[in-house]
Design a protein around this motif. Structure first.
Motif, PDB file in Angstrom:
ATOM      1  N   GLU A 183       0.830  -1.197   0.000  1.00 27.93           N
ATOM      2  CA  GLU A 183       0.000   0.000   0.000  1.00 27.93           C
ATOM      3  C   GLU A 183       0.866   1.250   0.000  1.00 27.93           C
ATOM      4  N   LEU A 184       0.362   2.297  -0.663  1.00 36.94           N
ATOM      5  CA  LEU A 184       1.001   3.607  -0.635  1.00 36.94           C
ATOM      6  C   LEU A 184       0.064   4.544   0.124  1.00 36.94           C
ATOM      7  N   ARG A 185       0.537   5.098   1.249  1.00 33.61           N
ATOM      8  CA  ARG A 185      -0.293   5.931   2.106  1.00 33.61           C
ATOM      9  C   ARG A 185       0.553   7.035   2.744  1.00 33.61           C
ATOM     10  N   ARG A 186      -0.119   8.019   3.299  1.00 30.35           N
ATOM     11  CA  ARG A 186       0.573   9.004   4.116  1.00 30.35           C
ATOM     12  C   ARG A 186       1.059   8.326   5.398  1.00 30.35           C
ATOM     13  N   ARG A 187       2.125   8.877   5.966  1.00 29.38           N
ATOM     14  CA  ARG A 187       2.665   8.308   7.196  1.00 29.38           C
ATOM     15  C   ARG A 187       1.967   8.871   8.433  1.00 29.38           C
ATOM     16  N   GLU A 188       1.974  10.196   8.564  1.00 29.20           N
ATOM     17  CA  GLU A 188       1.383  10.851   9.734  1.00 29.20           C
ATOM     18  C   GLU A 188       0.284  11.799   9.266  1.00 29.20           C
ATOM     19  N   ALA A 189      -0.948  11.543   9.697  1.00 28.84           N
ATOM     20  CA  ALA A 189      -2.066  12.376   9.282  1.00 28.84           C
ATOM     21  C   ALA A 189      -1.907  13.819   9.754  1.00 28.84           C
ATOM     22  N   GLU A 190      -1.353  14.007  10.930  1.00 32.43           N
ATOM     23  CA  GLU A 190      -1.230  15.354  11.488  1.00 32.43           C
ATOM     24  C   GLU A 190      -0.287  16.218  10.659  1.00 32.43           C
ATOM     25  N   VAL A 191       0.745  15.626  10.089  1.00 28.94           N
ATOM     26  CA  VAL A 191       1.670  16.386   9.247  1.00 28.94           C
ATOM     27  C   VAL A 191       0.928  16.954   8.036  1.00 28.94           C
ATOM     28  N   CYS A 192       0.063  16.140   7.434  1.00 28.06           N
ATOM     29  CA  CYS A 192      -0.693  16.602   6.267  1.00 28.06           C
ATOM     30  C   CYS A 192      -1.715  17.672   6.648  1.00 28.06           C
ATOM     31  N   ARG A 193      -2.331  17.517   7.803  1.00 31.42           N
ATOM     32  CA  ARG A 193      -3.366  18.469   8.212  1.00 31.42           C
ATOM     33  C   ARG A 193      -2.781  19.799   8.669  1.00 31.42           C
ATOM     34  N   ALA A 194      -1.758  19.751   9.489  1.00 26.97           N
ATOM     35  CA  ALA A 194      -1.288  20.964  10.158  1.00 26.97           C
ATOM     36  C   ALA A 194      -0.077  21.607   9.490  1.00 26.97           C
ATOM     37  N   ASP A 195       0.817  20.805   8.920  1.00 26.32           N
ATOM     38  CA  ASP A 195       2.095  21.342   8.449  1.00 26.32           C
ATOM     39  C   ASP A 195       2.148  21.584   6.946  1.00 26.32           C
ATOM     40  N   CYS A 196       1.202  21.030   6.186  1.00 21.46           N
ATOM     41  CA  CYS A 196       1.278  21.134   4.723  1.00 21.46           C
ATOM     42  C   CYS A 196       0.159  22.028   4.213  1.00 21.46           C
ATOM     43  N   ALA A 197       0.536  23.182   3.695  1.00 24.79           N
ATOM     44  CA  ALA A 197      -0.449  24.110   3.146  1.00 24.79           C
ATOM     45  C   ALA A 197      -0.594  23.977   1.635  1.00 24.79           C
TER      46      ALA A 197
END
Length: 470
Positions: A183-197
């Protein structure tokens, strides 16, 4: 437990190469070119033609096996889908400032699997009705039509609309890839939500494209259904937050957060094509064809209108029976659980995906018998191809029939494959029932009717594998 392959430096460096996908496509494109030349110009006999033997034994077998281990890996290297992308981007790899496409959005009403499922049924009907896998010219024509369609859709619509919504195999490949161990997935959901604009995995940036399938790897993507492993998100993520992980097989079947009705219908259709529809055609095709012969003009196969119409009618009956059977058992599941608040439709949509291993392992069992009987012919047609490369106009001196295993041994392995499919289906049904119902006793009551359906479909498959030829 999962293991992220991108922690391995050689894998990480390879997948982050800008031309990685192009380099993976080139060998497949060369093979497809040889197959097209062989099937279009070569011997018009399936048993002597390299292209037909390679396509419908080697490629088809590798495709089925890839579902178990690599998901949609074929889509990564498929030159047909790449043709549309190359025409659209005007580059073989790397970000281009220009495009030849109109970049129109795909029509909202068609953003689902309904069209792809219908085209898959047409694809299977062409094989069962016209004998496409036994016709070199039809095989070449299929590849040509799909390539032209991919290029046309790429010129008109944005991203890989052909691969997501139109390709006749996209629903079949995507659904079976839910079983994959990769599977190809994001590692940490919080990084995508909070740190990536910027959301580069979806939108792209100055050097990389966004997901060509229109998925959001850093957000809602939680299954392999549409991920073609193109690695664009791995290259584009500035936070190194995309992982390529090994996992237990089949996890998507019960872990998907938002199962959809179009996917559930497609799953039941694919499972029906492996189980119920062969039974329906086996039992009724001669009778229905005979009835239609009194109404329609008879012809010489494959151009035999009574048989073509009969196959189409029986396919429609088989699909309807498959959907009706699964929906009926979903209603029984609801009644058994006493879950008045949960409609039968919701149970159908959730439980349908769990049946996918039954179909996948039935396809593998069918492939086993076919491969064991035709493997010797591959060496013969390859030698004939080398004598007149790549046109394949030379007849092989012989076609070797190698029975690597006897019929009893083959049937025993097929039984084991079907039992594996049943066990995976039962496990997935159990996990889904626990997600739907907090009370374990209610979950068990809901699980039992669907488990009974799984057993029935497995027995049908076992009988069909041992049924005498008509």
């Amino acid at each position: 437990m999962t293991r992220d392959l991108l922690v391995l430096a050689p894998v990480r460096r390879a997948l982050r190469l800008r031309p990685f996908q192009f380099l993976a496509i080139v060998p497949a494109a060369l093979v497809v070119a040889v197959v097209v030349a062989s099937t279009w110009f070569g011997i018009d006999h399936p048993g002597f033609n390299f292209g037909t033997v390679f396509t419908w034994v080697v490629w088809w077998g590798a495709l089925l096996l890839s579902f178990v281990f690599l998901g949609r890996a074929w889509c990564l290297v498929c030159p047909i889908g790449a043709a549309g992308e190359w025409v659209q981007r005007l580059r073989l790899w790397g970000r281009s400032r220009y495009t030849a496409g109109l970049e129109l959005p795909w029509p909202r009403r068609l953003r689902n699997l309904w069209l792809a499922t219908g085209l898959f049924l047409v694809f299977v009907w062409l094989d069962n009705g016209y004998g496409m896998s036994n016709s070199p010219r039809l095989t070449a024509g299929l590849i040509a039509v799909l390539t032209l369609a991919s290029a046309w859709v790429g010129l008109v619509f944005e991203r890989r609309a052909f691969c997501r919504y139109v390709c006749p195999l996209t629903a079949f490949i995507g659904l079976n890839s839910l079983f994959s161990m990769l599977e190809l997935r994001r590692r940490e959901a919080e990084v995508c939500r909070a740190d990536c604009a910027t959301k580069d995995c979806y939108r792209g940036n100055a050097t990389t494209y966004g997901c060509p399938m229109g998925e959001f790897p850093g957000g809602a993507m939680d299954t392999n259904l549409l991920c073609i492993l193109c690695t664009e998100c791995i290259k584009g993520c500035g936070h190194d937050n995309i992982g390529l992980r090994l996992r237990a097989p089949g996890r998507d079947l019960w872990a998907m957060r938002r199962p959809r009705a179009d996917g559930a219908f497609a799953a039941v259709t694919v499972v029906g094509l492996a189980t119920l529809i062969p039974l329906v055609t086996y039992a009724w095709l001669p009778k229905v064809r005979g009835l239609l012969a009194g109404v329609l003009p008879a012809g010489i196969p494959p151009n035999d209108p009574p048989r073509l119409v009969a196959v189409g009618l029986l396919f429609a009956i088989g699909v309807g029976a498959s959907v009706g059977l699964v929906y009926g058992f979903s209603h029984l599941s609801r009644r058994a659980a006493g879950a008045r608040a949960v409609p039968a439709r919701a149970l159908f949509v959730h439980y349908a995906y769990a049946l996918i291993p039954l179909g996948l392992f039935k396809f593998l069992a069918d492939l086993l018998d076919h491969a064991l009987r035709t493997w010797g012919a591959l060496a013969d047609v390859t030698r004939a191809l080398m004598l007149d490369f790549p046109l394949n106009r030379t007849v092989a001196g012989r076609v070797t029939v190698l029975h690597l295993l006897g019929p009893v041994e083959t049937y025993l392995i097929q039984i084991l494959l079907l039992l594996c499919g049943l066990l995976f289906t039962l496990f997935a049904l159990h996990r889904i029932s626990l997600r739907l119902f907090d009370d374990r006793e209610v979950a068990l009551a809901s699980f039992l009717p669907m488990a009974g359906l799984g057993v029935v479909l497995t027995l049908v498959s076992l009988w069909m594998l041992g049924a005498p030829l008509l």
